[in-house]
Every structure is written in C-alpha cells, then in structure tokens.
Design a protein around this motif. Structure first.
Motif, PDB file in Angstrom:
ATOM      1  N   GLY A  45      40.736 -28.835  13.334  1.00  0.00           N
ATOM      2  CA  GLY A  45      40.249 -28.541  11.999  1.00  0.00           C
ATOM      3  C   GLY A  45      39.549 -29.719  11.363  1.00  0.00           C
ATOM      4  N   GLY A  46      39.247 -29.546  10.086  1.00  0.00           N
ATOM      5  CA  GLY A  46      38.592 -30.612   9.356  1.00  0.00           C
ATOM      6  C   GLY A  46      38.917 -30.538   7.877  1.00  0.00           C
ATOM      7  N   TRP A  47      38.682 -31.630   7.178  1.00  0.00           N
ATOM      8  CA  TRP A  47      38.851 -31.677   5.738  1.00  0.00           C
ATOM      9  C   TRP A  47      37.866 -32.674   5.162  1.00  0.00           C
ATOM     10  CZ3 TRP A  47      39.843 -36.458   3.846  1.00  0.00           C
ATOM     11  CH2 TRP A  47      40.477 -37.374   4.679  1.00  0.00           C
ATOM     12  N   LEU A  48      37.563 -32.517   3.886  1.00  0.00           N
ATOM     13  CA  LEU A  48      36.689 -33.458   3.204  1.00  0.00           C
ATOM     14  C   LEU A  48      37.081 -33.543   1.740  1.00  0.00           C
ATOM     15  CD1 LEU A  48      34.386 -31.808   1.327  1.00  0.00           C
ATOM     16  CD2 LEU A  48      33.567 -31.239   3.585  1.00  0.00           C
ATOM     17  N   THR A  49      36.740 -34.668   1.143  1.00  0.00           N
ATOM     18  CA  THR A  49      36.951 -34.874  -0.281  1.00  0.00           C
ATOM     19  C   THR A  49      35.593 -35.128  -0.902  1.00  0.00           C
ATOM     20  OG1 THR A  49      39.098 -35.872   0.170  1.00  0.00           O
ATOM     21  CG2 THR A  49      38.182 -36.228  -2.005  1.00  0.00           C
ATOM     22  N   LEU A  50      35.322 -34.432  -1.995  1.00  0.00           N
ATOM     23  CA  LEU A  50      34.038 -34.555  -2.686  1.00  0.00           C
ATOM     24  C   LEU A  50      34.147 -35.550  -3.832  1.00  0.00           C
ATOM     25  CD1 LEU A  50      33.309 -30.737  -2.843  1.00  0.00           C
ATOM     26  CD2 LEU A  50      32.223 -32.384  -1.317  1.00  0.00           C
TER      27      LEU A  50
ATOM     28  N   VAL B 238      30.757 -21.210   4.347  1.00  0.00           N
ATOM     29  CA  VAL B 238      30.774 -20.923   5.779  1.00  0.00           C
ATOM     30  C   VAL B 238      29.800 -21.885   6.443  1.00  0.00           C
ATOM     31  CG1 VAL B 238      30.357 -19.211   7.575  1.00  0.00           C
ATOM     32  CG2 VAL B 238      31.357 -18.509   5.396  1.00  0.00           C
ATOM     33  N   PHE B 239      30.302 -22.657   7.395  1.00  0.00           N
ATOM     34  CA  PHE B 239      29.510 -23.658   8.091  1.00  0.00           C
ATOM     35  C   PHE B 239      29.727 -23.512   9.589  1.00  0.00           C
ATOM     36  CE2 PHE B 239      29.575 -27.938  10.018  1.00  0.00           C
ATOM     37  CZ  PHE B 239      28.223 -28.217   9.938  1.00  0.00           C
ATOM     38  N   ASP B 240      28.681 -23.208  10.329  1.00  0.00           N
ATOM     39  CA  ASP B 240      28.751 -23.012  11.788  1.00  0.00           C
ATOM     40  C   ASP B 240      29.898 -22.101  12.206  1.00  0.00           C
ATOM     41  OD1 ASP B 240      26.487 -24.303  12.626  1.00  0.00           O
ATOM     42  OD2 ASP B 240      27.457 -26.243  12.885  1.00  0.00           O
ATOM     43  N   GLY B 241      30.062 -21.013  11.496  1.00  0.00           N
ATOM     44  CA  GLY B 241      31.063 -20.018  11.848  1.00  0.00           C
ATOM     45  C   GLY B 241      32.465 -20.320  11.353  1.00  0.00           C
ATOM     46  N   ALA B 242      32.671 -21.465  10.724  1.00  0.00           N
ATOM     47  CA  ALA B 242      33.997 -21.810  10.208  1.00  0.00           C
ATOM     48  C   ALA B 242      33.991 -21.673   8.690  1.00  0.00           C
ATOM     49  CB  ALA B 242      34.355 -23.250  10.591  1.00  0.00           C
ATOM     50  N   VAL B 243      35.075 -21.154   8.154  1.00  0.00           N
ATOM     51  CA  VAL B 243      35.199 -21.013   6.710  1.00  0.00           C
ATOM     52  C   VAL B 243      35.931 -22.238   6.177  1.00  0.00           C
ATOM     53  CG1 VAL B 243      36.156 -19.643   4.828  1.00  0.00           C
ATOM     54  CG2 VAL B 243      35.264 -18.505   6.864  1.00  0.00           C
ATOM     55  N   TRP B 244      35.277 -22.941   5.268  1.00  0.00           N
ATOM     56  CA  TRP B 244      35.862 -24.092   4.588  1.00  0.00           C
ATOM     57  C   TRP B 244      36.328 -23.610   3.213  1.00  0.00           C
ATOM     58  CZ3 TRP B 244      35.898 -29.344   6.245  1.00  0.00           C
ATOM     59  CH2 TRP B 244      35.368 -29.541   7.510  1.00  0.00           C
ATOM     60  N   ARG B 245      37.623 -23.672   2.949  1.00  0.00           N
ATOM     61  CA  ARG B 245      38.198 -23.280   1.671  1.00  0.00           C
ATOM     62  C   ARG B 245      38.284 -24.507   0.772  1.00  0.00           C
ATOM     63  NH1 ARG B 245      37.978 -18.036   1.816  1.00  0.00           N
ATOM     64  NH2 ARG B 245      38.919 -17.087   3.633  1.00  0.00           N
TER      65      ARG B 245
ATOM     66  N   CYS C 228      38.134 -29.743   0.427  1.00  0.00           N
ATOM     67  CA  CYS C 228      37.830 -28.562   1.230  1.00  0.00           C
ATOM     68  C   CYS C 228      38.453 -28.747   2.612  1.00  0.00           C
ATOM     69  CB  CYS C 228      36.322 -28.364   1.367  1.00  0.00           C
ATOM     70  SG  CYS C 228      35.468 -28.111  -0.202  1.00  0.00           S
ATOM     71  N   ARG C 229      38.970 -27.645   3.166  1.00  0.00           N
ATOM     72  CA  ARG C 229      39.624 -27.689   4.481  1.00  0.00           C
ATOM     73  C   ARG C 229      39.207 -26.484   5.321  1.00  0.00           C
ATOM     74  NH1 ARG C 229      43.828 -31.319   4.260  1.00  0.00           N
ATOM     75  NH2 ARG C 229      44.589 -31.814   2.180  1.00  0.00           N
TER      76      ARG C 229
ATOM     77  N   VAL D 160      30.147 -36.685  -0.395  1.00  0.00           N
ATOM     78  CA  VAL D 160      31.466 -36.680   0.235  1.00  0.00           C
ATOM     79  C   VAL D 160      32.054 -38.090   0.171  1.00  0.00           C
ATOM     80  CG1 VAL D 160      32.675 -36.307   2.425  1.00  0.00           C
ATOM     81  CG2 VAL D 160      30.825 -34.778   1.750  1.00  0.00           C
ATOM     82  N   THR D 161      33.314 -38.202  -0.252  1.00  0.00           N
ATOM     83  CA  THR D 161      33.967 -39.512  -0.333  1.00  0.00           C
ATOM     84  C   THR D 161      34.945 -39.759   0.812  1.00  0.00           C
ATOM     85  OG1 THR D 161      35.675 -38.621  -1.787  1.00  0.00           O
ATOM     86  CG2 THR D 161      33.741 -39.632  -2.830  1.00  0.00           C
ATOM     87  N   ALA D 162      35.393 -38.705   1.499  1.00  0.00           N
ATOM     88  CA  ALA D 162      36.266 -38.834   2.667  1.00  0.00           C
ATOM     89  C   ALA D 162      35.999 -37.632   3.569  1.00  0.00           C
ATOM     90  CB  ALA D 162      37.728 -38.883   2.256  1.00  0.00           C
TER      91      ALA D 162
END
Length: 119
Positions: free
Chosen positions: A31-36, A46-53, A59-60, A83-85
C-alpha cells in the motif's frame, strides 16, 4: 501402518501450498500513504486503478501497483496538491525527493497580448 503413511502423505500434500508462502500477509508492503501540506476537500482519488481514501491532509491506499515511488508521488501531487510526506510500497521518500515530487509554484508570465491589453 500403510493407512498411517497415506494419511501423513495426504496431510503433507494439503499443507504444502499454504506453507510455501514466502512472506506473511501482515509483512507485505503493498500500500501507500501521503500527507498533504493542506487538507483536501476530496474524500478519494483513483490513481492507476487504486483508490486513495483521504481524510483531512492524509490519504491512504491499501494496495497500489508496482510503480516508481517518485513518479507516483508527482502524479498524485498534481491531483491533490503539495505533498509533505510519501510512502509507496514500503519506500518512504526523503526530503530531496519530496521537493522534486510537489509541483513548483511558478508565477505565470503574461503573454505579449495580455501586456498590450493591460496598457
């Protein structure tokens, strides 16, 4: 005795595929996560077939495709903002990569027609 050997062989054959898994499910980093830098108003993307909530500025996604992390960060930053992280499939980007990830705030240079119209 013969039936005991057959029973043991049958149990070993049934347990083989389950035992052949190389990584336990809990240890996989898919998986992945990011901090804005600022909270988003979008609840998902939706990014490359993956749903980021998304919730506030985090967002994860539980499962993402195997893509280069920096490329994925850049494309998500275009969708969501700076994006900060960022962590993608177990790889967390360092400060230099994060600086390259977030879109630069470039001031628009007015075209000659806009300058002439303003005079």
């Amino acid at each position: 005795m013969r039936s005991l050997i057959i029973a043991v062989a049958a149990l070993a054959a049934m347990g083989g595929p389950a035992m052949s898994e190389t990584k336990p499910q809990a240890l996989r980093q898919e998986g992945g996560w990011l901090t804005l830098s600022a909270p988003t108003t979008r609840d998902h993307v939706v990014f490359d077939g993956a749903v980021w909530r998304c919730k506030a500025d985090v967002c994860r996604s539980p499962q993402v495709k195997s893509l280069p992390p920096l490329r994925s960060c850049k494309r998500l930053a275009r969708e969501l903002g700076p994006v900060t992280a960022f962590s993608y499939r177990g790889v967390t980007l360092e400060a230099a990569d994060l600086a390259a990830c977030s879109p630069a705030q470039i001031a628009k240079t007015p075209a000659e027609a806009e300058v002439a119209a303003a005079r």
